[in-house]
Motif scaffolding. Structure first.
Motif, PDB file in Angstrom:
ATOM      1  N   ALA A  18     -37.773   0.265  24.819  1.00 31.62           N
ATOM      2  CA  ALA A  18     -36.761  -0.368  24.565  1.00 31.62           C
ATOM      3  C   ALA A  18     -35.625  -1.087  24.618  1.00 31.62           C
ATOM      4  O   ALA A  18     -34.897  -0.264  25.405  1.00 31.62           O
ATOM      5  CB  ALA A  18     -36.479   0.340  22.512  1.00 31.62           C
ATOM      6  N   GLU A  19     -35.288  -1.698  24.618  1.00 31.90           N
ATOM      7  CA  GLU A  19     -34.455  -2.887  25.682  1.00 31.90           C
ATOM      8  C   GLU A  19     -33.380  -2.547  24.374  1.00 31.90           C
ATOM      9  O   GLU A  19     -33.011  -2.415  23.401  1.00 31.90           O
ATOM     10  CB  GLU A  19     -34.194  -4.468  25.645  1.00 31.90           C
ATOM     11  N   PRO A  20     -31.823  -2.347  24.849  1.00 31.37           N
ATOM     12  CA  PRO A  20     -30.936  -1.881  24.219  1.00 31.37           C
ATOM     13  C   PRO A  20     -30.263  -3.216  23.194  1.00 31.37           C
ATOM     14  O   PRO A  20     -30.493  -4.806  24.110  1.00 31.37           O
ATOM     15  CB  PRO A  20     -29.948  -0.741  24.857  1.00 31.37           C
ATOM     16  N   GLN A  21     -29.561  -2.883  22.263  1.00 25.35           N
ATOM     17  CA  GLN A  21     -29.359  -4.016  21.366  1.00 25.35           C
ATOM     18  C   GLN A  21     -28.109  -4.596  22.248  1.00 25.35           C
ATOM     19  O   GLN A  21     -27.762  -4.464  22.668  1.00 25.35           O
ATOM     20  CB  GLN A  21     -28.528  -3.875  20.035  1.00 25.35           C
ATOM     21  N   ARG A  22     -28.600  -6.261  21.792  1.00 24.42           N
ATOM     22  CA  ARG A  22     -27.789  -7.117  22.454  1.00 24.42           C
ATOM     23  C   ARG A  22     -26.611  -7.117  21.413  1.00 24.42           C
ATOM     24  O   ARG A  22     -26.967  -7.790  20.288  1.00 24.42           O
ATOM     25  CB  ARG A  22     -28.599  -9.062  22.714  1.00 24.42           C
ATOM     26  N   LEU A  23     -24.939  -6.970  21.971  1.00 25.68           N
ATOM     27  CA  LEU A  23     -24.468  -7.641  21.277  1.00 25.68           C
ATOM     28  C   LEU A  23     -23.396  -8.496  22.101  1.00 25.68           C
ATOM     29  O   LEU A  23     -23.933  -9.329  22.538  1.00 25.68           O
ATOM     30  CB  LEU A  23     -23.215  -6.508  21.748  1.00 25.68           C
ATOM     31  N   HIS A  24     -22.959  -9.301  20.848  1.00 26.48           N
ATOM     32  CA  HIS A  24     -21.869 -10.403  21.127  1.00 26.48           C
ATOM     33  C   HIS A  24     -20.525 -11.070  20.810  1.00 26.48           C
ATOM     34  O   HIS A  24     -20.038 -10.352  20.458  1.00 26.48           O
ATOM     35  CB  HIS A  24     -22.576 -11.257  20.317  1.00 26.48           C
ATOM     36  N   PRO A  25     -19.930 -10.603  22.649  1.00 32.64           N
ATOM     37  CA  PRO A  25     -18.758 -10.660  22.646  1.00 32.64           C
ATOM     38  C   PRO A  25     -17.566 -11.941  21.647  1.00 32.64           C
ATOM     39  O   PRO A  25     -17.913 -13.357  21.662  1.00 32.64           O
ATOM     40  CB  PRO A  25     -18.340 -11.044  24.281  1.00 32.64           C
ATOM     41  N   LEU A  26     -16.209 -11.192  21.072  1.00 28.64           N
ATOM     42  CA  LEU A  26     -15.842 -12.147  20.326  1.00 28.64           C
ATOM     43  C   LEU A  26     -14.526 -11.540  20.289  1.00 28.64           C
ATOM     44  O   LEU A  26     -13.388 -10.899  20.734  1.00 28.64           O
ATOM     45  CB  LEU A  26     -15.336 -11.986  18.959  1.00 28.64           C
ATOM     46  N   PRO A  27     -14.104 -12.591  22.222  1.00 29.14           N
ATOM     47  CA  PRO A  27     -12.524 -11.622  22.804  1.00 29.14           C
ATOM     48  C   PRO A  27     -11.351 -12.223  21.139  1.00 29.14           C
ATOM     49  O   PRO A  27     -11.254 -12.779  20.277  1.00 29.14           O
ATOM     50  CB  PRO A  27     -12.092 -12.843  23.976  1.00 29.14           C
ATOM     51  N   LEU A  28     -10.542 -11.225  21.380  1.00 26.26           N
ATOM     52  CA  LEU A  28      -9.048 -11.342  20.764  1.00 26.26           C
ATOM     53  C   LEU A  28      -8.107 -11.742  21.908  1.00 26.26           C
ATOM     54  O   LEU A  28      -7.284 -10.880  21.688  1.00 26.26           O
ATOM     55  CB  LEU A  28      -9.115 -10.250  19.660  1.00 26.26           C
ATOM     56  N   PRO A  29      -7.714 -12.871  22.519  1.00 31.16           N
ATOM     57  CA  PRO A  29      -6.870 -12.982  23.105  1.00 31.16           C
ATOM     58  C   PRO A  29      -4.998 -13.237  22.784  1.00 31.16           C
ATOM     59  O   PRO A  29      -4.327 -13.259  23.702  1.00 31.16           O
ATOM     60  CB  PRO A  29      -6.745 -14.623  23.765  1.00 31.16           C
ATOM     61  N   GLY A  30      -4.863 -13.344  21.159  1.00 28.22           N
ATOM     62  CA  GLY A  30      -3.407 -12.957  20.812  1.00 28.22           C
ATOM     63  C   GLY A  30      -3.324 -11.615  21.130  1.00 28.22           C
ATOM     64  O   GLY A  30      -1.697 -11.266  21.441  1.00 28.22           O
ATOM     65  N   LEU A  31      -4.343 -10.732  21.594  1.00 30.05           N
ATOM     66  CA  LEU A  31      -3.755  -9.293  21.315  1.00 30.05           C
ATOM     67  C   LEU A  31      -3.426  -8.608  22.843  1.00 30.05           C
ATOM     68  O   LEU A  31      -3.840  -9.232  24.010  1.00 30.05           O
ATOM     69  CB  LEU A  31      -4.704  -8.439  20.839  1.00 30.05           C
ATOM     70  N   ASP A  32      -2.858  -7.830  23.902  1.00 27.99           N
ATOM     71  CA  ASP A  32      -2.201  -7.024  25.149  1.00 27.99           C
ATOM     72  C   ASP A  32      -2.385  -6.320  24.291  1.00 27.99           C
ATOM     73  O   ASP A  32      -0.696  -5.458  24.092  1.00 27.99           O
ATOM     74  CB  ASP A  32      -1.053  -7.463  25.173  1.00 27.99           C
ATOM     75  N   GLY A  33      -3.245  -4.723  25.162  1.00 23.59           N
ATOM     76  CA  GLY A  33      -2.989  -3.738  24.705  1.00 23.59           C
ATOM     77  C   GLY A  33      -2.183  -3.036  25.800  1.00 23.59           C
ATOM     78  O   GLY A  33      -2.197  -1.140  25.391  1.00 23.59           O
ATOM     79  N   SER A  34      -1.249  -3.395  26.127  1.00 25.80           N
ATOM     80  CA  SER A  34       0.245  -2.744  26.872  1.00 25.80           C
ATOM     81  C   SER A  34       0.885  -3.044  25.761  1.00 25.80           C
ATOM     82  O   SER A  34       1.741  -1.707  26.277  1.00 25.80           O
ATOM     83  CB  SER A  34       0.677  -3.469  28.471  1.00 25.80           C
ATOM     84  N   ASN A  35       0.516  -3.570  24.878  1.00 31.31           N
ATOM     85  CA  ASN A  35       1.845  -3.347  23.361  1.00 31.31           C
ATOM     86  C   ASN A  35       0.996  -2.102  22.359  1.00 31.31           C
ATOM     87  O   ASN A  35       0.100  -2.074  21.872  1.00 31.31           O
ATOM     88  CB  ASN A  35       1.854  -4.669  23.366  1.00 31.31           C
ATOM     89  N   PRO A  36       1.832  -0.766  22.149  1.00 31.23           N
ATOM     90  CA  PRO A  36       1.216  -0.413  21.165  1.00 31.23           C
ATOM     91  C   PRO A  36       0.794  -0.628  19.680  1.00 31.23           C
ATOM     92  O   PRO A  36      -0.002  -0.772  19.155  1.00 31.23           O
ATOM     93  CB  PRO A  36       2.467   0.762  21.542  1.00 31.23           C
TER      94      PRO A  36
END
Length: 320
Positions: free
Chosen positions: A1-19
């Protein structure tokens, strides 16, 4: 069986270097996993939800992965505003906030005695509420508090209520999909996870205790509202008479540091909890080749400091 396809939703307002932004991304994941279990969940939210980091060359941008075609940013923010609780009585944290309120009124009240009737013989459905109890309290160290609790204990319950009650759709949209403008008031509606809230005198034009700008600007209310939902991923553990939590080292004023990773593959909240706990992240020198083998692309660390009576988080430094 193929893995479930996921659809991306980017969150460009967030920067992971900021806690604060990092916690906001985790909070989004937790909220979406909770909403997808509802009978009336939208089609795009029926199935697996996961979180990764990195989008179109920006390594620190979080991406939410959904089982259905991702909605528009406006529709996403609207759904969150509609379905997230507005009052603490409807929130999973209501138990522990009641406990904290009771202990503020009676400082001699034994924490273990308050917790025992609430936490024993609870059905499995109560696990989510119990996760909030272990995130904010520890009966083995009743005078301690979570290192993530950077609001003074006497202000904390009211701040939670304000953040829940005042957050609207526009606050959520601005936090997730637009560059942060810090246009929201800080007064009684901030959880102090944003490093720019470091109120040391040398950093301020106004005296911090009477700064009139706090009532007008300086915060991101939507980010605080969503970051709050990530707290159960950081349970408290006794460390002598104090407490520590997942991802933190040290317990004193000058030796408490928080280290967090950004990962490349989509992970559920349970997998995220494991990644946050990796011992390799707590070493003085984090080796890029070691953590890369575990899917980690970046690692950041900040310090928890005390400014007067108020804890703050410093600007993060990149370790990888």
């Amino acid at each position: 069986a193929e893995p479930q396809r996921l659809h991306p939703l980017p969150l460009p307002g967030l920067d992971g270097s900021n806690p604060l932004a990092f916690l906001t991304a985790l909070g989004i994941l937790v909220v979406c996993e909770r909403l997808m279990k509802a009978n009336d969940a939208p089609a795009w939210l029926r199935g697996r939800v996961a979180l990764s980091w990195g989008h179109e060359g920006f390594r620190h941008t979080p991406v939410l992965h959904l089982s259905g075609q991702a909605p528009s940013p406006e529709a996403f923010a609207s759904l969150l505003a509609e379905r997230m609780p507005k009052v603490i009585e409807q929130h999973l944290a209501s138990w522990v906030v009641e406990i904290l309120d009771a202990m503020l009124k009676d400082k001699e009240l034994p924490l273990a005695d308050v917790l025992r009737p609430r936490c024993s013989n609870q059905p499995s459905a109560a696990r989510s509420s119990l996760a909030w109890v272990t995130a904010l309290t520890c009966e083995s160290a009743p005078t301690g508090s979570s290192p993530l609790q950077t609001v003074r204990r006497d202000y904390f319950p009211d701040n939670l209520r304000s953040v829940l009650n005042r957050t609207g759709e526009c606050h959520l949209f601005r936090s997730l999909f637009a560059p942060w403008d810090y246009a929201d008031s800080l007064d009684n509606q901030s959880l102090h996870w944003e490093p720019t809230e470091d109120r040391r005198h040398a950093y301020q034009w106004h005296t911090p205790s009477g700064d009139p700008t706090r009532k007008k600007r300086g915060g991101m209310l939507g980010a605080n509202r969503l970051a709050l939902e990530a707290w159960p991923l950081f349970p408290c553990f006794p460390n002598g008479e104090r407490t520590t939590t997942r991802g933190f080292t040290g317990t004193g004023m000058f030796d408490t540091f928080w280290t967090w990773p950004l990962w490349a593959s989509p992970l559920t909240s349970e997998a995220v909890a494991s990644v946050l706990s990796l011992p390799e992240l707590q070493k003085d020198a984090v080796r890029a080749d070691t953590v890369a083998g575990q899917g980690i692309a970046s690692v950041f660390r900040c310090q928890r400091i005390l400014v007067g009576k108020t804890p703050n988080l410093t600007q993060a430094v990149s370790l990888v």
